[in-house]
Design an enzyme around this catalytic site. Structure first.
Site, PDB file in Angstrom:
ATOM      1  CG  PHE A 101     -52.001   4.669  -3.053  1.00 13.50           C
ATOM      2  CD1 PHE A 101     -53.226   4.801  -3.768  1.00 13.50           C
ATOM      3  CD2 PHE A 101     -50.791   5.485  -3.358  1.00 13.50           C
ATOM      4  CE1 PHE A 101     -53.183   5.693  -4.827  1.00 13.50           C
ATOM      5  CE2 PHE A 101     -50.969   6.542  -4.381  1.00 13.50           C
ATOM      6  CZ  PHE A 101     -52.213   6.703  -4.978  1.00 13.50           C
ATOM      7  CB  SER A 102     -52.619  -0.776  -0.213  1.00 17.32           C
ATOM      8  OG  SER A 102     -53.428  -0.979  -1.442  1.00 17.32           O
ATOM      9  CB  VAL A 103     -50.131   2.315   4.103  1.00 18.92           C
ATOM     10  CG1 VAL A 103     -49.894   2.337   5.444  1.00 18.92           C
ATOM     11  CG2 VAL A 103     -48.891   1.702   3.225  1.00 18.92           C
ATOM     12  CE  LYS A 105     -56.060  -3.129  -0.187  1.00 15.34           C
ATOM     13  NZ  LYS A 105     -55.772  -1.987  -1.015  1.00 15.34           N
ATOM     14  CE1 TYR A 208     -52.681  -6.313  -1.220  1.00 14.15           C
ATOM     15  CE2 TYR A 208     -53.626  -5.183  -3.358  1.00 14.15           C
ATOM     16  CZ  TYR A 208     -53.143  -5.103  -2.030  1.00 14.15           C
ATOM     17  OH  TYR A 208     -52.879  -3.538  -1.620  1.00 14.15           O
TER      18      TYR A 208
END
Length: 383
Positions: A101-103, A105, A208
């Site tokens: 997921f947002s890791v 990013k 965010y």
């Protein structure tokens, strides 16, 4: 519970518990992907003295108990580069490629530093230099640095549970959800170009917004002249010595989900995190520019963070190039994804920890706080 006790997932339910327990490491069965190829030959991570998590206490409970309560699918701790903890949940193995997921990013923000060093990307340039298609949207007068630091003034509500909200429409565009409440109108890039400007200037407030990071991926592709999956392989995964190929989800038009679609093995995510701990070095080679890692550790606007929407988790922090820097714990930084995905680095303690999870809620503040406390307790135990 045993592996057979967990149901198979479908595109309609793969992020819903208990379907996510299988769904999160079988994403390529549900969504189109592109491969992030690994190195042709690698050296396994060295092994150190095993840390007994039952003896590490966090708020009156053991770290091992905390892992169970937070629906952990995989957990690894490196101490000075050697594995001291490695555990997997009932449906995962060392070869499972779990969505982070947002890791994703943070991985994407790190790749940006490589392109900057290559002279292919100017972080202070307008986004429209690289992606003219977004002129007329919220991003028309934003800079690449605004994307990197989440300081774009854009109207988008990041509510993962609202079936009629911005995120629901976003997920149809990226082909993560079947059309339902929202019909398919266009792919991910089309969606990004529709987002409107919010009040206030860019650069002043941390907000965010995941689409910022998908647009960053589009910028990197145009700047570097290669698909994201190929750049991740060529500039990060292969030179750092990844043992397994990963993959990234793409929409039907091939647009990569750099905000949340990367899927990798636990050990390779630990390698990536430890490379950051070592200022961008892996296997004695400078893979990520040291100056980029130092900038992440020392830059970022604390005032913008204080005006933002995540002070409940990190009261004193900065956000730089897609990484969180808790300023009340010097030498630490982290990457965080929904449903409990983490990279946690404590440079002073020589610790890198990574966590895959299938938490029922996308955002669970209680579990996030307890997980962060667990990382800190483990680092203190190894210090």
């Amino acid at each position: 519970m045993l592996e057979e006790d967990y149901p198979e997932a479908s595109l309609a339910n793969w992020r819903t518990h208990p379907f996510n327990v299988r769904g999160f490491h079988n994403v390529d069965r549900l969504i189109a992907t592109q491969p992030i190829e690994c190195a042709p030959s690698t050296v396994p991570l060295p092994r150190g003295r095993i840390l007994d998590l039952a003896a590490v206490m966090v708020d009156g409970s053991s770290a091992s108990s905390g892992l169970q309560q937070s629906h952990t699918d995989g957990f690894m701790v490196l101490h000075h580069g050697a594995v001291v903890v490695e555990q997997y949940g009932p449906t995962a193995t060392a070869s499972s490629r779990h969505i982070i997921f947002s890791v994703s990013k943070s991985v994407t923000g790190t790749l940006a530093g490589v392109l900057v060093d290559r002279g292919e990307l100017d972080p202070d340039a307008p986004v429209s230099r690289y992606v003219p298609e977004i002129i007329g949207s919220a991003y028309g007068d934003a800079t690449v640095r605004n994307l990197l630091d989440m300081t774009v003034s854009v109207r988008f509500v990041e509510d993962y549970l609202d079936p009629l909200g911005d995120v629901a429409r976003y997920r149809v565009a990226m082909d993560w959800n079947p059309p339902g409440a929202f019909p398919y109108q266009g792919g991910l890039h089309y969606f990004l170009a529709t987002l409107p400007r919010d009040d206030g200037p860019h650069g002043e407030r941390f907000q965010y917004v995941s689409p910022n990071s998908d647009l960053l991926g589009w910028v990197l592709e145009n700047a570097g002249g290669l698909p994201i999956a190929e750049m991740l392989s060529r500039y990060l995964w292969q030179p750092m010595g990844a043992e397994s190929s990963g993959f990234i989800t793409v929409d039907r038009n091939g647009a990569a989900r750099t905000a949340g679609g990367i899927c990798v093995t636990l050990s390779d995510l630990a390698r990536f995190g430890d490379m950051m701990r070592l200022d961008g070095k892996a296997n004695g080679r400078q893979v990520i520019p040291k100056a980029w890692v130092e900038d992440i550790m020392t830059s970022g606007d604390p005032e913008a963070w204080q005006k933002g929407d995540m002070t409940h988790l990190l009261p004193e922090a900065r956000y730089r190039s897609k990484w969180y820097i808790p300023t009340d714990h010097p030498g630490t930084f982290c990457a965080i994804g929904i449903h409990g995905q983490w990279i946690y680095v404590d440079k002073d303690a020589g610790v890198t920890a990574v966590k895959f999870s299938s938490q029922p809620l996308p955002v669970d503040e209680g579990l996030d706080r307890s997980t962060l406390a667990m990382f800190r307790a483990i680092a203190n135990a190894l210090r």
